[in-house]
Structure formats: structure tokens, C-alpha cells
Design a protein around this motif. Structure first.
Motif, PDB file in Angstrom:
ATOM      1  N   MET A 190       0.840  -1.197   0.000  1.00 30.83           N
ATOM      2  CA  MET A 190       0.000   0.000   0.000  1.00 30.83           C
ATOM      3  C   MET A 190       0.874   1.245   0.000  1.00 30.83           C
ATOM      4  N   PRO A 191       0.303   2.394  -0.368  1.00 25.97           N
ATOM      5  CA  PRO A 191       1.035   3.654  -0.235  1.00 25.97           C
ATOM      6  C   PRO A 191       1.365   3.893   1.237  1.00 25.97           C
ATOM      7  N   PRO A 192       2.466   4.631   1.536  1.00 24.30           N
ATOM      8  CA  PRO A 192       3.157   5.488   0.567  1.00 24.30           C
ATOM      9  C   PRO A 192       4.216   4.799  -0.295  1.00 24.30           C
ATOM     10  N   SER A 193       4.865   3.758   0.171  1.00 21.41           N
ATOM     11  CA  SER A 193       5.977   3.202  -0.602  1.00 21.41           C
ATOM     12  C   SER A 193       5.553   2.061  -1.518  1.00 21.41           C
ATOM     13  N   ARG A 194       4.385   1.474  -1.267  1.00 22.25           N
ATOM     14  CA  ARG A 194       3.889   0.322  -2.039  1.00 22.25           C
ATOM     15  C   ARG A 194       4.850  -0.861  -1.985  1.00 22.25           C
ATOM     16  N   THR A 195       5.514  -1.038  -0.858  1.00 20.17           N
ATOM     17  CA  THR A 195       6.361  -2.227  -0.665  1.00 20.17           C
ATOM     18  C   THR A 195       5.645  -3.150   0.320  1.00 20.17           C
ATOM     19  N   ASP A 196       5.883  -2.951   1.616  1.00 21.91           N
ATOM     20  CA  ASP A 196       5.198  -3.771   2.615  1.00 21.91           C
ATOM     21  C   ASP A 196       4.490  -2.902   3.656  1.00 21.91           C
ATOM     22  N   ASP A 197       4.073  -1.699   3.243  1.00 21.16           N
ATOM     23  CA  ASP A 197       3.459  -0.755   4.187  1.00 21.16           C
ATOM     24  C   ASP A 197       2.206  -1.325   4.844  1.00 21.16           C
ATOM     25  N   GLY A 198       1.390  -2.004   4.054  1.00 23.39           N
ATOM     26  CA  GLY A 198       0.172  -2.577   4.607  1.00 23.39           C
ATOM     27  C   GLY A 198       0.469  -3.641   5.643  1.00 23.39           C
ATOM     28  N   LEU A 199       1.451  -4.482   5.353  1.00 21.54           N
ATOM     29  CA  LEU A 199       1.841  -5.520   6.297  1.00 21.54           C
ATOM     30  C   LEU A 199       2.348  -4.910   7.598  1.00 21.54           C
ATOM     31  N   ARG A 200       3.195  -3.900   7.486  1.00 20.17           N
ATOM     32  CA  ARG A 200       3.737  -3.271   8.691  1.00 20.17           C
ATOM     33  C   ARG A 200       2.638  -2.603   9.503  1.00 20.17           C
ATOM     34  N   ALA A 201       1.643  -2.036   8.811  1.00 22.27           N
ATOM     35  CA  ALA A 201       0.504  -1.444   9.516  1.00 22.27           C
ATOM     36  C   ALA A 201      -0.291  -2.517  10.244  1.00 22.27           C
ATOM     37  N   ALA A 202      -0.443  -3.695   9.598  1.00 22.11           N
ATOM     38  CA  ALA A 202      -1.171  -4.799  10.222  1.00 22.11           C
ATOM     39  C   ALA A 202      -0.449  -5.294  11.471  1.00 22.11           C
ATOM     40  N   ILE A 203       0.869  -5.413  11.391  1.00 17.55           N
ATOM     41  CA  ILE A 203       1.659  -5.857  12.542  1.00 17.55           C
ATOM     42  C   ILE A 203       1.577  -4.841  13.672  1.00 17.55           C
ATOM     43  N   GLU A 204       1.642  -3.551  13.325  1.00 13.01           N
ATOM     44  CA  GLU A 204       1.523  -2.502  14.340  1.00 13.01           C
ATOM     45  C   GLU A 204       0.135  -2.510  14.970  1.00 13.01           C
ATOM     46  N   LEU A 205      -0.890  -2.764  14.163  1.00 15.18           N
ATOM     47  CA  LEU A 205      -2.252  -2.839  14.688  1.00 15.18           C
ATOM     48  C   LEU A 205      -2.372  -3.961  15.698  1.00 15.18           C
ATOM     49  N   ARG A 206      -1.792  -5.115  15.392  1.00 17.02           N
ATOM     50  CA  ARG A 206      -1.842  -6.237  16.333  1.00 17.02           C
ATOM     51  C   ARG A 206      -1.078  -5.933  17.616  1.00 17.02           C
ATOM     52  N   ARG A 207      -0.047  -5.097  17.518  1.00 16.55           N
ATOM     53  CA  ARG A 207       0.696  -4.715  18.720  1.00 16.55           C
ATOM     54  C   ARG A 207      -0.116  -3.763  19.582  1.00 16.55           C
ATOM     55  N   LEU A 208      -0.787  -2.801  18.937  1.00 14.64           N
ATOM     56  CA  LEU A 208      -1.549  -1.802  19.660  1.00 14.64           C
ATOM     57  C   LEU A 208      -2.911  -2.301  20.121  1.00 14.64           C
ATOM     58  N   ARG A 209      -3.508  -3.170  19.319  1.00 12.35           N
ATOM     59  CA  ARG A 209      -4.834  -3.696  19.655  1.00 12.35           C
ATOM     60  C   ARG A 209      -4.857  -5.193  19.335  1.00 12.35           C
ATOM     61  N   PRO A 210      -4.326  -6.021  20.228  1.00  9.43           N
ATOM     62  CA  PRO A 210      -4.175  -7.452  19.963  1.00  9.43           C
ATOM     63  C   PRO A 210      -5.479  -8.174  19.653  1.00  9.43           C
ATOM     64  N   GLU A 211      -6.595  -7.637  20.112  1.00  8.93           N
ATOM     65  CA  GLU A 211      -7.872  -8.313  19.892  1.00  8.93           C
ATOM     66  C   GLU A 211      -8.390  -8.160  18.458  1.00  8.93           C
ATOM     67  N   THR A 212      -7.801  -7.263  17.683  1.00 11.88           N
ATOM     68  CA  THR A 212      -8.204  -7.105  16.283  1.00 11.88           C
ATOM     69  C   THR A 212      -7.545  -8.177  15.421  1.00 11.88           C
ATOM     70  N   ALA A 213      -8.370  -8.940  14.722  1.00 11.01           N
ATOM     71  CA  ALA A 213      -7.858  -9.957  13.808  1.00 11.01           C
ATOM     72  C   ALA A 213      -7.407  -9.288  12.510  1.00 11.01           C
ATOM     73  N   VAL A 214      -6.511  -9.941  11.805  1.00 14.14           N
ATOM     74  CA  VAL A 214      -5.957  -9.376  10.574  1.00 14.14           C
ATOM     75  C   VAL A 214      -5.974 -10.429   9.469  1.00 14.14           C
ATOM     76  N   LEU A 215      -6.532 -10.051   8.333  1.00 11.10           N
ATOM     77  CA  LEU A 215      -6.472 -10.901   7.142  1.00 11.10           C
ATOM     78  C   LEU A 215      -5.731 -10.116   6.068  1.00 11.10           C
ATOM     79  N   VAL A 216      -4.527 -10.571   5.747  1.00 13.40           N
ATOM     80  CA  VAL A 216      -3.672  -9.877   4.790  1.00 13.40           C
ATOM     81  C   VAL A 216      -3.859 -10.473   3.401  1.00 13.40           C
TER      82      VAL A 216
END
Length: 221
Positions: free
Chosen positions: A59-85
Motif C-alpha cells: 500500500m502507499p506510501p511506498s507500495r512495498t510492505d506498508d500494509g503488512l507493517r501497519a497490520a503488525i503494528e495494529l496487532r501490537r496496539l490492539r491485539p484483539e483485532t484480527a488481521v487478514l492480509v
């Protein structure tokens, strides 16, 4: 009456994002927000207390692994949120990064699976319920790359098939149906897998998660 599962979608392709939102809404989910970049996705998921975040890896901004890193950060900040990548290509490293700490409530699918509406909806429901889902193609390729000296390599061909199905999130009943065998036979294979992987005597469900993690972590060797 149960509240609908609240979903936030992160996908920069507008047409695909709208298509995902529509099919999830029609399936009874509440699409709380949509985002076209990783930062907005993270903000929206936190703001709406999302039950599930459906996230594109690149995803933007870099279109490399930004979405994945956001998903990992989300799980760190809110562990109860499930993630489907979702990923356009077979990239096992991303699947491994996603489940590095725990596999509960996470999934990794190739984008082409969205076209199989029933399977996609089932995957969202499964991660929302705390299960794990891995794309069958990713699982098949991972199994094909087992290191000769690993514990996973000690499994029989049928046991590897059962383990792969476990990694996809299937129950014993689902595995039996997929492999055209009895549930008793599946249960026997699962017990053998636990023994060969030297998993501790804990609850059956927890051991299934540990087996999947052993399968995934072996890819790093």
C-alpha cells in the motif's frame, strides 16, 4: 442478537476495495471504514475498534510492505483485532512476519481468493473467531521447500497434507472432507503430528496452533 463483525478495509485499488466492501456487507459484516494507504488504515482500525482488518500488503506510501507493517503494528496496539492480509503474489516472508509472535486471529491469502466469495467470507469469519488461515498455494509451496533435517520433514506424506490443511485453518471434519478420509483417521494423523513435532501436552486447539507455528517457523531455516 449478536452484533455484526466490524471490518476495516485497507486497499489502494478503489475498485477492489469497493468490491470487498460490498461482498462483506452482503455477507452480514459491518464495514466500518475503508482506507487507501497504510497510515489511514491503522488510524481507522483503531478509531473504530475493528474486529477484523482486511489489509493489502503493498500500500502507499511506498507500495512495498506498508500494509503488512501497519497490520503488525495494529496487532501490537490492539491485539484483539484480527488481521487478514491479502497479497498479489506468493510471498511467504510476509506470512511469516505476520505470525512471528502468534497465529491466532491472522490470515494470509492471495488476492485471487477474493473471487471465491464463500471461501473469502469464511476466512474473514475464521480469523474474527481467533483462528488462522493460510492460502493453500502458500502452504503447498512452503511444504515443498522443507529442509531435509527438520522435524516437519520427518512427517509422512499424508501427515504433511493434514498439517497443511491445519495451517489453512481447517477443522478435523474439514480435513476429512478435503482428503476423503474419516475423521478418525485425521485424528490419528493429528496425534502423530503432535508427537513428531514434540509439542507439549496442552489443549488440542492450542497444540494445533503450535503445530502450525512449527510448520511456519521451519521455513526460516
Amino acid at each position: 442478537m449478536h452484533e455484526p463483525v466490524r471490518v476495516v478495509i485497507g486497499e489502494d485499488d478503489v475498485l477492489l476495495r469497493e468490491a470487498i466492501a460490498r461482498l462483506l456487507t452482503e455477507a452480514g459484516f459491518e464495514v466500518a471504514a475503508q482506507a487507501g494507504d497504510a497510515e489511514t488504515l491503522l488510524d481507522e482500525a483503531l478509531a473504530h475498534d475493528a474486529d477484523v482488518a482486511v489489509v493489502d500488503v503493498r500500500m502507499p506510501p511506498s507500495r512495498t510492505d506498508d500494509g503488512l507493517r501497519a497490520a503488525i503494528e495494529l496487532r501490537r496496539l490492539r491485539p484483539e483485532t484480527a488481521v487478514l492480509v491479502l497479497s498479489q503474489y506468493y510471498e511467504p516472508r510476509f506470512a511469516l512476519d505476520l505470525v512471528a509472535e502468534r497465529s491466532e486471529g491472522v490470515g494470509y491469502l492471495l488476492k485471487e481468493r477474493v473471487g471465491d466469495v464463500d471461501a473469502f467470507v469464511e476466512a474473514v469469519n475464521r480469523v474474527a473467531a481467533g483462528g488462522s488461515v493460510l492460502d493453500p498455494e502458500v502452504v503447498a509451496r512452503m511444504l515443498g521447500r522443507r529442509a531435509a533435517g527438520s522435524r516437519v520433514a520427518e512427517l509422512t506424506a499424508r501427515e504433511r497434507e493434514v498439517l497443511a490443511a491445519m495451517a489453512e485453518g481447517k477443522s478435523n471434519q474439514g480435513i476429512a472432507a478435503a482428503l476423503f478420509v474419516t475423521e478418525a483417521a485425521v485424528s490419528k494423523h493429528v496425534t502423530s503430528i503432535f508427537q513428531k513435532l514434540e509439542l507439549p501436552q496442552t489443549s488440542t486447539e492450542h497444540r494445533r496452533v503450535l503445530a502450525v507455528l512449527a510448520f511456519l517457523r521451519d521455513e526460516k531455516r
